[in-house]
Motif scaffolding. Sequence first.
Motif, PDB file in Angstrom:
ATOM      1  N   UNK A   1     -11.622  -6.265   5.875  1.00  0.00           N
ATOM      2  CA  UNK A   1     -11.170  -5.471   6.992  1.00  0.00           C
ATOM      3  C   UNK A   1      -9.416  -6.013   7.084  1.00  0.00           C
ATOM      4  N   UNK A   2      -8.830  -7.219   7.555  1.00  0.00           N
ATOM      5  CA  UNK A   2      -7.993  -7.835   6.787  1.00  0.00           C
ATOM      6  C   UNK A   2      -7.823  -8.132   6.057  1.00  0.00           C
ATOM      7  N   UNK A   3      -8.435  -8.352   4.330  1.00  0.00           N
ATOM      8  CA  UNK A   3      -7.633  -8.199   3.467  1.00  0.00           C
ATOM      9  C   UNK A   3      -7.436  -7.098   2.964  1.00  0.00           C
ATOM     10  N   UNK A   4      -8.012  -6.115   3.160  1.00  0.00           N
ATOM     11  CA  UNK A   4      -7.967  -5.064   2.593  1.00  0.00           C
ATOM     12  C   UNK A   4      -6.598  -3.987   3.318  1.00  0.00           C
ATOM     13  N   UNK A   5      -6.436  -4.565   4.977  1.00  0.00           N
ATOM     14  CA  UNK A   5      -4.618  -4.501   4.909  1.00  0.00           C
ATOM     15  C   UNK A   5      -3.905  -5.540   4.446  1.00  0.00           C
ATOM     16  N   UNK A   6      -4.301  -6.413   4.621  1.00  0.00           N
ATOM     17  CA  UNK A   6      -3.417  -7.161   3.574  1.00  0.00           C
ATOM     18  C   UNK A   6      -2.599  -6.957   2.487  1.00  0.00           C
ATOM     19  N   UNK A   7      -3.575  -6.054   1.469  1.00  0.00           N
ATOM     20  CA  UNK A   7      -3.723  -5.867   0.244  1.00  0.00           C
ATOM     21  C   UNK A   7      -2.232  -4.751   0.382  1.00  0.00           C
ATOM     22  N   UNK A   8      -3.217  -3.840   1.048  1.00  0.00           N
ATOM     23  CA  UNK A   8      -1.996  -2.834   1.158  1.00  0.00           C
ATOM     24  C   UNK A   8      -0.851  -2.820   1.782  1.00  0.00           C
ATOM     25  N   UNK A   9      -0.358  -3.971   2.210  1.00  0.00           N
ATOM     26  CA  UNK A   9       0.629  -4.002   2.956  1.00  0.00           C
ATOM     27  C   UNK A   9       1.658  -4.673   2.051  1.00  0.00           C
ATOM     28  N   UNK A  10       0.874  -5.881   0.981  1.00  0.00           N
ATOM     29  CA  UNK A  10       1.459  -6.638  -0.119  1.00  0.00           C
ATOM     30  C   UNK A  10       1.932  -5.641  -1.393  1.00  0.00           C
ATOM     31  N   UNK A  11       0.660  -4.117  -1.418  1.00  0.00           N
ATOM     32  CA  UNK A  11       1.570  -3.587  -2.563  1.00  0.00           C
ATOM     33  C   UNK A  11       2.569  -3.205  -2.219  1.00  0.00           C
ATOM     34  N   UNK A  12       2.462  -2.881  -0.927  1.00  0.00           N
ATOM     35  CA  UNK A  12       3.851  -1.992  -0.377  1.00  0.00           C
ATOM     36  C   UNK A  12       5.299  -2.660  -0.220  1.00  0.00           C
ATOM     37  N   UNK A  13       4.935  -4.561   0.311  1.00  0.00           N
ATOM     38  CA  UNK A  13       6.390  -4.276  -0.038  1.00  0.00           C
ATOM     39  C   UNK A  13       6.772  -4.524  -1.322  1.00  0.00           C
ATOM     40  N   UNK A  14       6.015  -4.129  -2.229  1.00  0.00           N
ATOM     41  CA  UNK A  14       5.623  -4.167  -3.991  1.00  0.00           C
ATOM     42  C   UNK A  14       6.674  -3.124  -4.661  1.00  0.00           C
ATOM     43  N   UNK A  15       6.350  -2.156  -3.531  1.00  0.00           N
ATOM     44  CA  UNK A  15       6.831  -0.968  -4.088  1.00  0.00           C
ATOM     45  C   UNK A  15       8.212  -0.659  -3.984  1.00  0.00           C
ATOM     46  N   UNK A  16       8.434  -2.013  -2.298  1.00  0.00           N
ATOM     47  CA  UNK A  16      10.196  -1.594  -2.151  1.00  0.00           C
ATOM     48  C   UNK A  16      10.487  -2.639  -3.112  1.00  0.00           C
ATOM     49  N   UNK A  17      10.469  -3.821  -3.739  1.00  0.00           N
ATOM     50  CA  UNK A  17      10.747  -4.710  -4.479  1.00  0.00           C
ATOM     51  C   UNK A  17      11.344  -3.789  -5.462  1.00  0.00           C
ATOM     52  N   UNK A  18      10.712  -3.300  -6.632  1.00  0.00           N
ATOM     53  CA  UNK A  18      10.464  -2.561  -7.963  1.00  0.00           C
ATOM     54  C   UNK A  18      11.537  -1.041  -7.097  1.00  0.00           C
ATOM     55  N   UNK A  19      12.038  -0.515  -5.779  1.00  0.00           N
ATOM     56  CA  UNK A  19      12.321   1.192  -5.320  1.00  0.00           C
ATOM     57  C   UNK A  19      14.172  -0.084  -5.722  1.00  0.00           C
ATOM     58  N   UNK A  20      14.015  -1.007  -4.661  1.00  0.00           N
ATOM     59  CA  UNK A  20      15.927  -1.944  -5.063  1.00  0.00           C
ATOM     60  C   UNK A  20      16.172  -1.783  -6.822  1.00  0.00           C
ATOM     61  N   UNK A  21      15.359  -2.063  -7.187  1.00  0.00           N
ATOM     62  CA  UNK A  21      16.390  -2.147  -9.241  1.00  0.00           C
ATOM     63  C   UNK A  21      15.853  -0.863  -9.287  1.00  0.00           C
ATOM     64  N   UNK A  22      15.037   0.357  -9.025  1.00  0.00           N
ATOM     65  CA  UNK A  22      15.355   0.973  -9.779  1.00  0.00           C
ATOM     66  C   UNK A  22      16.446   1.863  -8.946  1.00  0.00           C
ATOM     67  N   UNK A  23      16.600   1.760  -8.034  1.00  0.00           N
ATOM     68  CA  UNK A  23      18.032   2.274  -7.141  1.00  0.00           C
ATOM     69  C   UNK A  23      18.981   1.513  -7.524  1.00  0.00           C
ATOM     70  N   UNK A  24      19.319   0.130  -8.018  1.00  0.00           N
ATOM     71  CA  UNK A  24      20.636  -0.494  -8.996  1.00  0.00           C
ATOM     72  C   UNK A  24      20.676   0.686  -9.878  1.00  0.00           C
ATOM     73  N   UNK A  25      19.443   1.018 -10.835  1.00  0.00           N
ATOM     74  CA  UNK A  25      19.196   1.970 -12.136  1.00  0.00           C
ATOM     75  C   UNK A  25      20.462   3.278 -10.921  1.00  0.00           C
ATOM     76  N   UNK A  26      19.509   3.807 -11.018  1.00  0.00           N
ATOM     77  CA  UNK A  26      20.179   4.756  -9.895  1.00  0.00           C
ATOM     78  C   UNK A  26      21.680   5.630  -9.729  1.00  0.00           C
ATOM     79  N   UNK A  27      21.815   4.431  -9.059  1.00  0.00           N
ATOM     80  CA  UNK A  27      23.565   3.925  -8.545  1.00  0.00           C
ATOM     81  C   UNK A  27      24.258   3.955  -9.467  1.00  0.00           C
TER      82      UNK A  27
END
Length: 288
Positions: A78-104
């Motif tokens: 369960x700990x590993x699963x939550x860890x991976x979920x939060x890792x991918x969640x952080x990756x979403x925001x990582x790419x969101x920053x670059x997509x945001x730059x493109x949008x702006x």
Amino acid sequence: MAHAHGEYYLPQPSYWPIIGTIAIFTTLSSFAAYLNGVEIGGYGMIGGIALLLFMMFGWFRVVINESESGLYNEQVDRSFRWGMIWFIFSEVFFFAGFFGALLYTRVFSLPWLLGEGDKGAAHTLLWPEFTENWPSNGPAGIGGDFESMEAWGIPALNTLILLTSGATVTWAHWALKADNRRNLILGLFLTFSLGLTFVGCQAYEYSHAYTHMNLTLGSGVYGSVFFMLTGFHGFHVTVGSIMLITIFLRSIRGHFTPKHHFAFEAVAWYWHFVDIVWLGLFIFVYWI
């Protein structure tokens, strides 16, 4: 030493996160230096990437040995699963920053510089002679003349490749749950082969862009956003391919069972995330 303690697992202190941090910092800082004309930056990048690969090999080995030794229980799973979920969640925001730059850039700043919108006065105050729209090569054409990347060539082929790889890794997952070792191994082989093919096609695309299209990181805001988004995605595909090869080799050795295979699921989640990001890239960077 790592050991199980009741319901919880207590790992031994690890130096791998520190090595990983040093590797990433070295790679990115050296890359920044290289972009600014510091020759040693290229060597620093190579060293940083080599250190990152060393970290992945060492850390994977430790975790695999702990898993196969029976040290992990349901709580750890369960700990590993939550860890991976939060890792991918952080990756979403990582790419969101670059997509945001493109949008702006495309939706707000360029129209303002053309005299449109509520900040249209920027056209008069900052750049009266501005007449361009997307793709832009920067103030006064500082990025030089270049060709923008078309969608219906290698990018479309790479889209098909990644979508197919998403299907093959899902097929491998079904085979694992059905305890079909042969199809599991075949599905994983096809998946990482498609991933490496994607990286090869992207490397060719970059070479063509630099040598025939004059499209570089210095080609204004379009070149910067294009290479940052596609480059970081290509890096993620490379890392994902390494992880796929790892679980492929583990599958050959008989690791994983229909009820105990979180490492496989974690890599599959990561790979599907990479697929989804690429669809966004194809639509907003190449197509529209």
